[in-house]
Design an enzyme around this catalytic site. Structure first.
Site, PDB file in Angstrom:
ATOM      1  N   SER A 124      -0.357  -1.609 -10.289  1.00  0.00           N
ATOM      2  CA  SER A 124      -1.003  -0.270 -10.267  1.00  0.00           C
ATOM      3  C   SER A 124      -2.317  -0.314 -10.691  1.00  0.00           C
ATOM      4  CB  SER A 124      -0.293   0.795 -11.154  1.00  0.00           C
ATOM      5  OG  SER A 124      -0.742   1.924 -10.894  1.00  0.00           O
ATOM      6  N   LYS A 174       8.118   0.076 -10.488  1.00  0.00           N
ATOM      7  CA  LYS A 174       6.941   0.457  -9.562  1.00  0.00           C
ATOM      8  C   LYS A 174       7.165   1.486  -8.520  1.00  0.00           C
ATOM      9  CE  LYS A 174       2.401   0.642  -8.169  1.00  0.00           C
ATOM     10  NZ  LYS A 174       2.310   1.075  -7.001  1.00  0.00           N
ATOM     11  N   ASN A 178       5.563   5.234  -8.917  1.00  0.00           N
ATOM     12  CA  ASN A 178       4.885   5.956  -7.664  1.00  0.00           C
ATOM     13  C   ASN A 178       5.623   7.252  -7.506  1.00  0.00           C
ATOM     14  OD1 ASN A 178       3.579   3.481  -7.291  1.00  0.00           O
ATOM     15  ND2 ASN A 178       3.573   3.538  -5.300  1.00  0.00           N
ATOM     16  N   GLU A 181       3.856   9.253  -9.678  1.00  0.00           N
ATOM     17  CA  GLU A 181       2.766   9.700  -9.004  1.00  0.00           C
ATOM     18  C   GLU A 181       2.767  11.010  -7.851  1.00  0.00           C
ATOM     19  OE1 GLU A 181       0.398   6.006  -7.944  1.00  0.00           O
ATOM     20  OE2 GLU A 181       0.359   6.948  -5.877  1.00  0.00           O
TER      21      GLU A 181
HETATM   22  O1  LIG Z   1      -0.134   2.670  -8.557  1.00  0.00           O
HETATM   23  C1  LIG Z   1      -0.940   2.652  -7.659  1.00  0.00           C
HETATM   24  O2  LIG Z   1      -2.038   1.975  -7.667  1.00  0.00           O
HETATM   25  C2  LIG Z   1      -0.774   3.485  -6.267  1.00  0.00           C
HETATM   26  O3  LIG Z   1       0.735   3.667  -6.425  1.00  0.00           O
HETATM   27  C3  LIG Z   1      -0.711   2.524  -5.297  1.00  0.00           C
HETATM   28  O4  LIG Z   1       0.134   1.504  -5.466  1.00  0.00           O
HETATM   29  C4  LIG Z   1      -0.885   3.327  -3.810  1.00  0.00           C
HETATM   30  O5  LIG Z   1      -1.831   4.322  -4.053  1.00  0.00           O
HETATM   31  C5  LIG Z   1       0.422   3.610  -3.555  1.00  0.00           C
HETATM   32  O6  LIG Z   1       1.211   2.505  -3.031  1.00  0.00           O
HETATM   33  C6  LIG Z   1       0.239   4.750  -2.403  1.00  0.00           C
HETATM   34  O7  LIG Z   1       1.574   5.013  -2.262  1.00  0.00           O
HETATM   35  P1  LIG Z   1       1.785   6.023  -0.928  1.00  0.00           P
HETATM   36  O8  LIG Z   1       1.022   5.427   0.239  1.00  0.00           O
HETATM   37  O9  LIG Z   1       3.284   6.034  -0.763  1.00  0.00           O
HETATM   38  O10 LIG Z   1       1.214   7.287  -1.352  1.00  0.00           O
END
Ligand SMILES: O=C(O)[C@H](O)[C@@H](O)[C@H](O)[C@H](O)COP(=O)(O)O
Length: 304
Positions: A124, A174, A178, A181
């Site tokens: 990440s 992870k 996400n 996120e």
């Molecule tokens: O932790 C991180 O750095 C993000 O999560 C990174 O891994 C990426 O931005 C995601 O994979 C996007 O995920 P989506 O394409 O599903 O939004």
């Protein structure tokens, strides 16, 4: 020649940053990517080019440690299929991408049959993380983790890597990261939309900056929001159609199969799907039924 060399397969925005950080840490790095320009950039930074995944293995001394950073799914299998036969017992393969943890378990078991270690590593931090240090959540056995630890230390922020459990645990963590996120992003989106429709003319960038000073919701995403509003206050240059979604989808399937409700995250994911629809058949049906039972307007009026 440095004491230690690592392989990096996949030199996109993330993999390219990983290779550069390893070089900066003083390691030799053997790289491969199908994109020749990406390989040339890594070579200019001091890496050694390999013709294909098997050639990466051929250019490393055992026990080899190879970091894979390619899109989740089929591309990871292709690299593992091409790399695996060139490896030997004791070597370590690390998948640093956003793979589904069950795929990682399958790859772990496949390689283990030949004594080859597999670590699943959730990475990440985005592009900035790849350049300045990632946060790494690693799943797998302690022995390969120890063998690969100099690599993790070199590409992570201080305190930004840990073995979080056995095979699969890294990518599971992870996936959950996400999913959180998704809900954070949706909450920020909705909050700023409400501010924009308020009876006050808020400067969204300044408000985001203000919130950074001691508020409960301060954080990196607010910093990024402030930067985006400063560049384009109305975000007029982009649409609200949101891409991505795999990790959120996996998290919801996983949660529901375990009886975990996950409503906030599930709604955030649903909003992404909804953002891709210009109009909906469901909406048409609702409108049609309101007309049928009450002759309510099928075009919204000022009163709804
Ligand atoms: O932790 C991180 O750095 C993000 O999560 C990174 O891994 C990426 O931005 C995601 O994979 C996007 O995920 P989506 O394409 O599903 O939004």
């Amino acid at each position: 020649m440095a004491d230690r060399a690592f392989g990096v397969i996949g030199l996109g925005r993330m993999g390219g940053g990983v290779a550069r950080r390893l070089l900066e840490a003083g390691f030799d790095v053997v790289v491969h990517d199908r994109d020749e320009a990406a390989v040339a950039a890594a070579v200019a930074a001091g890496a050694t080019a390999a013709a294909d995944p098997a050639d990466v293995a051929a250019r490393l001394r055992p026990p080899r440690v190879v970091w894979i950073m390619v899109p989740a799914g089929e591309p990871v299998d292709q690299v593992v299929d091409a790399l695996g036969p060139a490896l030997e017992a004791g070597d370590v393969v690390i998948d640093g991408g956003n793979s589904f943890y069950r795929d990682s378990l399958r790859r772990h078991d496949l390689l283990r049959a030949r004594g080859i270690h597999f670590l699943d590593c959730g990475s990440s931090g985005g592009i900035e993380g790849a350049e300045r240090g990632l946060c790494l959540m690693i799943g797998g056995d302690p022995e390969p983790f120890a063998l690969a630890e100099p690599l993790f230390r070199a590409i992570a922020r201080p305190g930004g890597y840990a073995r979080v459990g056995p095979a699969g645990a890294g990518h599971y963590a992870k996936m959950v990261h996400n999913a959180i996120e998704y809900a954070f992003l949706e909450a920020l989106g909705e909050g700023f939309e409400l501010l924009r429709s308020a009876p006050y003319e808020y400067d969204l960038a300044s408000l985001a900056d203000l919130w950074q000073n001691g508020s409960v919701i301060r954080g990196w995403l607010l910093e990024l929001a402030a930067a985006a509003f400063r560049r384009d206050p109305d975000l007029a240059g982009i649409t609200g159609v949101v891409g991505g979604g795999d990790t959120g989808n996996w998290a919801i399937q996983e949660a529901w199969s375990r009886g975990v409700p996950l409503p906030g995250i599930a709604l955030a994911y649903a909003m992404r799907l909804r953002s891709r629809q210009a109009d909906t058949f469901a909406g048409k049906v609702v409108s049609a039924l309101r007309w049928e039972f009450g002759r309510h307007a099928t075009v919204p009026t000022s009163r709804g």
